[in-house]
Design a protein around this motif. Sequence first.
Motif: not given
Length: 475
Positions: A228, A365, A367
Amino acid sequence: MCDHIVESPFKVAPDSFIVDGTPQKRLFRSIIADYGLLTSICELIDNAIDHWTASGRQRTLLIQLFLNADRQLIAIRDNAGGVPRSDIQLLVSPGASRDEAGHQFIGNFGVGGKRAGIALGQRVEVTSRHGEGETLRFVLSDDWLTQDTWEVEVERVPEIEPGSTNVSISSLRQGFSFSDIDALGRRLAEIYANFVGENCDIRLNGNSVGRTKFDNWAYPPEHRPKISNFAISPSEDGTTVAVRLSAGLIQDREPKEGNYGVYIYCNDRLILAHEKSHEVGFYKGEAGVPHPDASLARTIVEINGAPELMPWTSNKSGINWSHPTFLEIRSRIVSLNAHFVKVSRRLKNEREEKVYAHQKGEMEEISLDHKESYKKVVDLPLPRGRRKAYSERIIDENAGITLSKPWTLGLVEAMGVADTIARKRLHTKNRIGLIILDSNLEIALKEFIVHRVDLYPPQKIRTLNFLSCSRKGMR
């Protein structure tokens, strides 16, 4: 009153006076206690890297360290560009340091390089040549420390290599051995791994220290490493700091070395490795207490920004846990770390097939931009607990029968033991298994007779015992 009252160019109220705040030389001695060989050498390397950064990293940086264990001498040479005459004061005056916005320096306290040299030895000689200019030299010694003045004599000397700086340290305060040199090389490879490469090389006694990185991820499909990228604003003026968090299961597990936990980099320099403290989540309810079961989990924290916003301690050997920058991201670090520690614990008996077998892949990935978004990490799927062995499952599956018919318990457990032996690398495992099964069958039959009073009343059992004894006597 005060012995250090001086005249001031400022207007002073009638009932006020001015005190001279010039630091005393004992300042150096009082702040070098937390400096050893590694931290001191690193401060001098940091200075070279900062010079290189300030000049735009236009040339390949070469930092050469020479440690002579026999003569107890240390020398550091770099080609970072040299120190201009106007900046010589930065190498001497406490608190004096660069003030260049936009650079992610790794030495910002204005005392690191000075106290590092003095911490190592009683005599520190610095020679520097800025570009093609003149070569300047000055010496900091114990004699200088005993003087009241802060003035240092700087002299012109024969030229050295253009754009280079040499630091020679002798009369060492703390000695070092050949094993200390080896250990130093290994640590430098870790601390400066993000610098060493095509444009930077650090050599120790002629040999490149290389680089040791810790992003040796495993890529199991259901538990890929997470990454992140986000920015925070820990200062009141709104200055931002870039943060990257990476976490996952690792392939280079070394339980004896304990190379798991949290690793923290500030401006690309490794500050803390394999941290397993309460501050990063190792407590009940999150990652739990450190244990080899958790040794597959690693979290890497990378923080980049203005040096005054880095949460490192003054000698850059640890983290200031109460620093606003760290506090801003702590909850996210704890959450990621705790998640993969739990995964590690649940896969501890299946490492080969479910972790090490997956050597390639891509990071996932996620957030974590907002303060509360870290809670989403908790919802990531966890693997089921380990599958019980056959010897345990067979007992569970036959629990009803063994409870109502106790003489069957030995048979059930014997089957489990025989299965366990069959999996061992023994030449006679079949014979051992047969002996166990045969013996337990005989015992189970006897227990069946004893427990089935309806079929074998006491009188009949006594008859069986008499017959058994008679036959043994006949033999």
